[in-house]
Motif scaffolding. Structure first.
Motif, mmCIF file in Angstrom:
data_model
loop_
_atom_site.group_PDB
_atom_site.id
_atom_site.type_symbol
_atom_site.label_atom_id
_atom_site.label_comp_id
_atom_site.label_asym_id
_atom_site.label_seq_id
_atom_site.Cartn_x
_atom_site.Cartn_y
_atom_site.Cartn_z
ATOM 1 N N THR A 1 116.271 30.758 107.660
ATOM 2 C CA THR A 1 115.803 29.995 106.508
ATOM 3 C C THR A 1 116.949 29.338 105.745
ATOM 4 N N ALA A 2 118.163 29.826 105.891
ATOM 5 C CA ALA A 2 119.317 29.196 105.237
ATOM 6 C C ALA A 2 119.659 27.864 105.898
ATOM 7 N N LYS A 3 119.520 27.803 107.212
ATOM 8 C CA LYS A 3 119.840 26.576 107.946
ATOM 9 C C LYS A 3 118.596 25.718 108.200
ATOM 10 N N GLY A 4 117.419 26.314 108.012
ATOM 11 C CA GLY A 4 116.182 25.568 108.245
ATOM 12 C C GLY A 4 115.898 25.307 109.707
ATOM 13 N N CYS A 5 116.180 26.309 110.568
ATOM 14 C CA CYS A 5 115.966 26.122 112.007
ATOM 15 C C CYS A 5 115.680 27.465 112.673
ATOM 16 N N PRO A 6 115.202 27.421 113.922
ATOM 17 C CA PRO A 6 115.032 28.670 114.669
ATOM 18 C C PRO A 6 116.381 29.361 114.879
ATOM 19 N N ALA A 7 116.357 30.680 114.936
ATOM 20 C CA ALA A 7 117.577 31.468 115.149
ATOM 21 C C ALA A 7 117.764 31.700 116.651
ATOM 22 N N GLN A 8 118.514 30.830 117.280
ATOM 23 C CA GLN A 8 118.772 30.929 118.716
ATOM 24 C C GLN A 8 119.913 31.898 118.982
ATOM 25 N N GLY A 9 119.757 32.731 120.018
ATOM 26 C CA GLY A 9 120.827 33.636 120.444
ATOM 27 C C GLY A 9 120.881 34.941 119.684
ATOM 28 N N LEU A 10 119.812 35.317 118.993
ATOM 29 C CA LEU A 10 119.784 36.563 118.236
ATOM 30 C C LEU A 10 119.249 37.689 119.123
ATOM 31 N N LYS A 11 120.026 38.760 119.258
ATOM 32 C CA LYS A 11 119.627 39.900 120.089
ATOM 33 C C LYS A 11 118.612 40.758 119.341
ATOM 34 N N ILE A 12 117.559 41.157 120.069
ATOM 35 C CA ILE A 12 116.497 42.004 119.523
ATOM 36 C C ILE A 12 116.272 43.170 120.478
ATOM 37 N N GLU A 13 116.213 44.369 119.932
ATOM 38 C CA GLU A 13 115.887 45.554 120.716
ATOM 39 C C GLU A 13 114.527 46.081 120.268
ATOM 40 N N LEU A 14 113.763 46.612 121.212
ATOM 41 C CA LEU A 14 112.472 47.222 120.916
ATOM 42 C C LEU A 14 112.522 48.701 121.264
ATOM 43 N N PHE A 15 112.062 49.526 120.335
ATOM 44 C CA PHE A 15 111.985 50.971 120.523
ATOM 45 C C PHE A 15 110.568 51.443 120.241
ATOM 46 N N ARG A 16 110.121 52.446 120.971
ATOM 47 C CA ARG A 16 108.889 53.177 120.639
ATOM 48 C C ARG A 16 109.331 54.408 119.871
ATOM 49 N N VAL A 17 108.637 54.721 118.785
ATOM 50 C CA VAL A 17 109.001 55.844 117.930
ATOM 51 C C VAL A 17 107.923 56.912 118.032
ATOM 52 N N THR A 18 108.333 58.118 118.401
ATOM 53 C CA THR A 18 107.431 59.259 118.491
ATOM 54 C C THR A 18 108.089 60.435 117.796
ATOM 55 N N ASP A 19 107.481 60.905 116.710
ATOM 56 C CA ASP A 19 108.039 62.030 115.953
ATOM 57 C C ASP A 19 109.514 61.820 115.641
ATOM 58 N N GLU A 20 109.861 60.639 115.165
ATOM 59 C CA GLU A 20 111.227 60.264 114.793
ATOM 60 C C GLU A 20 112.183 60.097 115.977
ATOM 61 N N ALA A 21 111.735 60.354 117.181
ATOM 62 C CA ALA A 21 112.564 60.078 118.365
ATOM 63 C C ALA A 21 112.319 58.627 118.769
ATOM 64 N N ARG A 22 113.394 57.916 119.041
ATOM 65 C CA ARG A 22 113.300 56.511 119.443
ATOM 66 C C ARG A 22 113.580 56.379 120.928
ATOM 67 N N THR A 23 112.694 55.661 121.633
ATOM 68 C CA THR A 23 112.879 55.381 123.053
ATOM 69 C C THR A 23 113.075 53.881 123.215
ATOM 70 N N HIS A 24 114.219 53.490 123.768
ATOM 71 C CA HIS A 24 114.512 52.072 123.973
ATOM 72 C C HIS A 24 113.634 51.534 125.094
ATOM 73 N N LEU A 25 112.940 50.432 124.826
ATOM 74 C CA LEU A 25 112.069 49.818 125.820
ATOM 75 C C LEU A 25 112.664 48.566 126.433
ATOM 76 N N ARG A 26 113.295 47.723 125.615
ATOM 77 C CA ARG A 26 113.894 46.509 126.157
ATOM 78 C C ARG A 26 114.769 45.829 125.122
ATOM 79 N N THR A 27 115.627 44.947 125.637
ATOM 80 C CA THR A 27 116.486 44.108 124.812
ATOM 81 C C THR A 27 116.289 42.669 125.258
ATOM 82 N N LEU A 28 116.040 41.793 124.308
ATOM 83 C CA LEU A 28 115.849 40.377 124.594
ATOM 84 C C LEU A 28 116.680 39.553 123.616
ATOM 85 N N VAL A 29 116.851 38.273 123.918
ATOM 86 C CA VAL A 29 117.599 37.355 123.062
ATOM 87 C C VAL A 29 116.712 36.148 122.792
ATOM 88 N N THR A 30 116.749 35.655 121.563
ATOM 89 C CA THR A 30 115.913 34.512 121.204
ATOM 90 C C THR A 30 116.406 33.221 121.856
#
Length: 117
Positions: A12-41
């Protein structure tokens, strides 16, 4: 309808999509985090594939981790040590088999999110 998860990051500062931003996804079960995947915008600020596709969808608690500091560094945002926003974790629940869209609106000093469509 099968469930799945998507995301979108807008600088929102530049007024454009954020290209090249790394995102990780985790599933959370009883405070334990399981990594599912990593993607980049991509150039549109989206991932090239669903961040959690229909074939792997389960209801439950998840966490998206947005690596904002590295993105801000790479895009020439003036440096600061430490960076005000570096890693942004968003923990949320998915309670039904539906399309969940969790976007991030990002600037160097703030962010917001919501359940989109």
């Amino acid at each position: 309808m099968a469930g799945y998860l998507t995301t979108h990051v807008l600088d929102t500062a530049k007024g454009c999509p954020a290209q090249g931003l790394k995102i990780e996804l985790f599933r959370v079960t009883d405070e334990a985090r399981t990594h599912l995947r990593t993607l980049v915008t991509n150039a549109d600020g989206r991932t090239d594939e669903q961040i959690l596709p229909e074939a792997e969808f389960q209801t439950g608690t998840y966490e998206l981790v947005f690596h904002a500091g590295a993105y801000l560094d790479a895009t020439g945002t003036p440096e600061e040590t430490p960076r005000f926003l570096d890693v942004i974790p968003l923990r949320f629940g998915m309670s039904e088999a539906a399309h969940y869209h969790v976007p991030l609106l990002l600037s160097p000093f703030g962010y917001s999110t919501y359940r989109g469509s």
